[in-house]
Write an enzyme that holds these catalytic residues in place. Structure first.
Site: not given
Ligand code: BG6
Length: 500
Positions: A81, A185, A219, A279, A379
């Site tokens: 955008r 996602k 991963k 996840h 978080k």
């Molecule tokens: C993302 C989330 O899918 O995964 C984020 O939107 C999060 O909020 C991130 O920080 C974490 O990914 P990783 O690979 O750092 O564990």
């Protein structure tokens, strides 16, 4: 005991071997540099001016270039955008590439383009069509197109509709010229919206064109987990991978970062939608699934879905008992004072959005009946730590006069981050000993791996729509209950703590 330890070591060394020698389909992409160059195609990234593009997607392309895997007949158009020239875009992304990798960015520098436009507007797609025709001709990409939807989920369906209306999609994900769509996602906001999205996507795209990405499936340790379970020639793993030996399973997704600059996104999303529905549930399905009949996309998805379908649904009573939410207040992380969620940019100062979820899941099947799966995602916790821990039933025999009440149970740990490692933590007071029984895995980037696989048309490490629906079926009652019962105690944990 000695026999058991030998077996564990054997299992771990099988994991290590799997990474270097065995070429089962699950490991195929691990030895990425021995793989063929990706086929000619154009990559089009929607959300091209956003954080994901700069931090993950372009760096992943640079890594592929570094390994010599990017074809001469490749180009990338980012659409965002924000108004920006192509030069500004190239400069902006180069800030996220390390000095040592800059030469590899140079290899794709002239293949990177940027278009600014609204995702709903016809003009954007007219301009995109025109640019694609020109660049495709110049680079000889053969008309193959990979679209990446790195946008908020509300834009997924409108973008695909516009691509179809403007005839920018071919009809096939495999036959030349192919068109594939990678979708980020969260897939929808709840069960209903995910079903609508399913309808929108499947009415315009074939199943071999849809690639639902969950970067956790790229991963290293997640692949190690599958090798550990299924590429293992002895029956040892199978003998303890069940409720006769395992007491509980814990899945921890702990982050020290806050919501960064994504206030608007978080106000719409929250932790359950951001990391748990996808996840965490992918990890649960990989730990819990039965061995697939073979390593085809269909067989892997079938077993993952069967597992998700056997997870017990939440009722109002179990929501009160088995799932809690939290939100961080101000505090100190790694010695630095940080603000609370409600003071972050773009966040409602009275927000009821959760930044922490802890839940207990129960799987009603023969293998796992009675074994709780504890999930915790948050978080602004004390540290970044992502791991899966299988805790064995406690040892009942006191050894060397120790008090059996204080015996820790043995643990098998799949640590995903900060380092990728798989290790066994036996119940002994000798740290070195436990380290001997582990393997550190070579890390490669999840986006790099998954990009490569989508470019090759391999969707084994992508999620099916049905898996998302099954996961939404579990959590939609929770979301509805939470919306009807707003929390009264937010914020309820200090940044930098272990959570509420
Ligand atoms: C993302 C989330 O899918 O995964 C984020 O939107 C999060 O909020 C991130 O920080 C974490 O990914 P990783 O690979 O750092 O564990």
């Amino acid at each position: 005991m000695k026999k058991i330890l030998l077996s564990i070591v054997a299992s771990l060394s099988v994991v290590a071997q799997a990474f270097s020698e065995i070429e089962s389909p699950l490991e195929k992409s691990v030895i990425i540099s021995q793989q063929p160059v990706v086929p000619p195609h154009m990559l089009v990234i929607f959300g091209g001016g956003g954080d994901l593009t700069k931090r993950k997607l372009i760096p992943a392309l640079v890594q592929l270039a570094k390994k010599g895997l990017i074809s001469d007949h490749f180009g990338c158009i980012a659409i965002g955008r924000r108004t920006m020239s192509v030069d500004q875009f190239r400069d902006e992304v180069s800030a996220f590439i390390s000095e040592s990798d800059r030469p590899f960015l140079q290899q794709i520098w002239n293949k990177l383009f940027y278009i600014s436009g609204e995702f709903e507007s016809d003009q954007t797609y007219e301009l995109l069509g025109f640019s694609l025709d020109q660049i495709e001709m110049e680079l000889g990409t053969g008309g193959n197109r990979l679209f990446y939807l790195a946008t908020p989920e509300v834009s997924f369906a409108p973008i695909v509709k516009q691509l179809q209306t403007h005839r920018l999609l071919s009809q096939d994900g495999t036959l030349l010229p192919w068109s594939r769509v990678i979708v980020e996602k969260p897939f929808g906001r709840n069960l209903n919206s995910a079903r609508l999205l399913q309808h929108e996507l499947t009415s315009r795209l074939g199943s071999d064109q849809i690639f639902l990405i969950d970067h956790y499936l790229g991963k290293e340790v997640v692949h190690g987990l599958l090798s550990f379970r299924f590429a293992n020639p002895n029956l040892f793993v199978e003998s303890f991978w069940n409720n006769s030996q395992i007491d509980h399973v814990s899945i921890l997704l702990s982050e020290d970062i806050g919501i960064e600059s994504r206030g608007d996104f978080w106000e719409q999303t929250g932790m359950l939608r951001d990391m748990v529905q996808n996840h965490a549930m992918q990890l649960v399905s990989l730990i819990g699934m039965e061995k697939p009949q073979d390593f085809s996309v269909e067989s892997i998805r079938f077993e993952k879905l069967r597992l998700l379908d056997s997870i017990r649904s939440f009722s109002p009573e179990s929501i009160e008992k088995d799932i809690v939410r939290g939100q961080y207040g101000k505090g100190s992380v790694n010695g630095i004072e940080v603000r609370g969620y409600q003071d972050e940019n773009g966040v409602n100062p009275h927000s009821a959005i959760e930044t922490y979820v802890a839940a207990t899941l129960y799987i009603d099947n023969d293998r796992w009946r009675g074994v709780p799966f504890y999930i915790k995602a948050g978080k602004r916790l004390s540290k970044k730590l992502t791991e899966i821990v299988l805790s064995f039933k406690p040892n009942v025999l006191p050894v060397n006069g120790s008090d059996s009440n204080h015996l820790e149970s043995d643990k098998l740990i799949f640590r995903i981050q900060p380092q990728a490692e798989i290790y066994w933590l036996p119940n002994v007071n000798d740290k070195d000993f436990s380290q001997q029984l582990g393997r550190r895995l070579l890390e490669s980037d999840a986006y790099e791996r998954l990009f490569y696989e989508a470019m090759q048309g391999d969707s084994r490490n992508f999620v099916s729509i049905e898996e998302h629906l099954a996961s939404w079926r579990i959590f939609t009652p929770v979301l509805e209950y939470w919306e009807a019962h707003l929390p009264e105690n937010f914020p309820n944990y200090a940044a930098g703590s272990l959570g509420p």
